[in-house]
Design an enzyme around this catalytic site. Sequence first.
Site, mmCIF file in Angstrom:
data_model
loop_
_atom_site.group_PDB
_atom_site.id
_atom_site.type_symbol
_atom_site.label_atom_id
_atom_site.label_comp_id
_atom_site.label_asym_id
_atom_site.label_seq_id
_atom_site.Cartn_x
_atom_site.Cartn_y
_atom_site.Cartn_z
ATOM 1 N N ASP A 154 47.280 39.038 39.368
ATOM 2 C CA ASP A 154 48.616 39.262 40.176
ATOM 3 C C ASP A 154 49.055 38.378 40.974
ATOM 4 O OD1 ASP A 154 47.827 41.083 38.646
ATOM 5 O OD2 ASP A 154 47.861 43.281 39.932
ATOM 6 N N HIS A 166 43.190 37.660 42.327
ATOM 7 C CA HIS A 166 44.669 37.906 42.318
ATOM 8 C C HIS A 166 45.326 36.127 42.294
ATOM 9 C CE1 HIS A 166 44.728 41.534 43.557
ATOM 10 N NE2 HIS A 166 46.287 41.549 43.967
HETATM 11 ZN ZN LIG Z 1 50.167 42.855 44.281
#
Ligand SMILES: [Zn+2]
Length: 307
Positions: free
Chosen positions: A114, A259
């Site tokens: 992400d 992430h």
């Molecule tokens: Zn996010």
Amino acid sequence: MGTTRRARKALLLLLTWILCVCGGIDAIQGDRATASASPPPLSDRTRAAVTEFGSSWQSPAEAEPSFTSGQQLNKKKKRSRAEAMSWVTLQRMFPGSFVIWGPRGSRRVALTFDDVPDPRFTPQVLETLARYKVRATFFVVGSRAAAHPALVQRISREGHIIGNHSYDHAVFSRISRYAFEQQIVRTDRIIRPLIGYSPKFIRPPYGEITPYQVDWLRSRGYIVVNWDTDSVDWKSLDSNRILINIKRTLQPGSIILQHAGGGEGQDLSGTIAALPRLIQLLRSKGYQIVTLPELLNRPAGRNRRSR
Ligand SMILES: [Zn+2]
């Protein structure tokens, strides 16, 4: 005198007993209230994450202190359970349109990253994935894509799948219908010309989304994809801790959250260090690492040119 003293003592014991019983009932009712309440508008995890992202994602008014005390940790556990329940409920309510894991029948898992693109971390993640010949799914933030379009193109060119992760990392459950729709549409308009398709997969920031919003997305051909395996790497953890977190809930069909971009001051060097070890670990356990379209057997895009 002795009798009076005994009577007083008995009365005191009775009062103490009444207080204890009432306290217990209160506690039970408190638990029931927690268990039966609709999912909290913003989970503790989300609050902590919002704080962690800091001013680059949210106004300071959104930021709240992190949770550390024992009592607060207990609350956090209860909330996490409530939250997991609500995601499972959403998955049941919107089969195929709200997803937190793929088919459990085969040993396949999907890596998802992400908050991209981020020139500090995304290229390093891409290099590792290329070295190990792994394809993953990246959830793009529209405002970041506008700032670093070449990096979005590179992600796609290297064989990875792109999903929509809002325009500026807004908490969907806290914004108006119009603002929510704009988060999706604006990002779509930025991404589509860069990669040649309109991403079908939506990941709401912090996983926060309302049933109405899922339904709106479903009716327009989107699929909301959260996760069942959280690396918690946004907390700038070291690679050992990240691997422990992933192993905790990993199973066939798992969708793993990591992430490849972050807020100001966030350090994802643990994620980057963990990645080769994670790939080797998964392969040693017989897992095949696939993209979300492969795991869910759905196309990456909403238009004809999608792969
Ligand atoms: Zn996010």
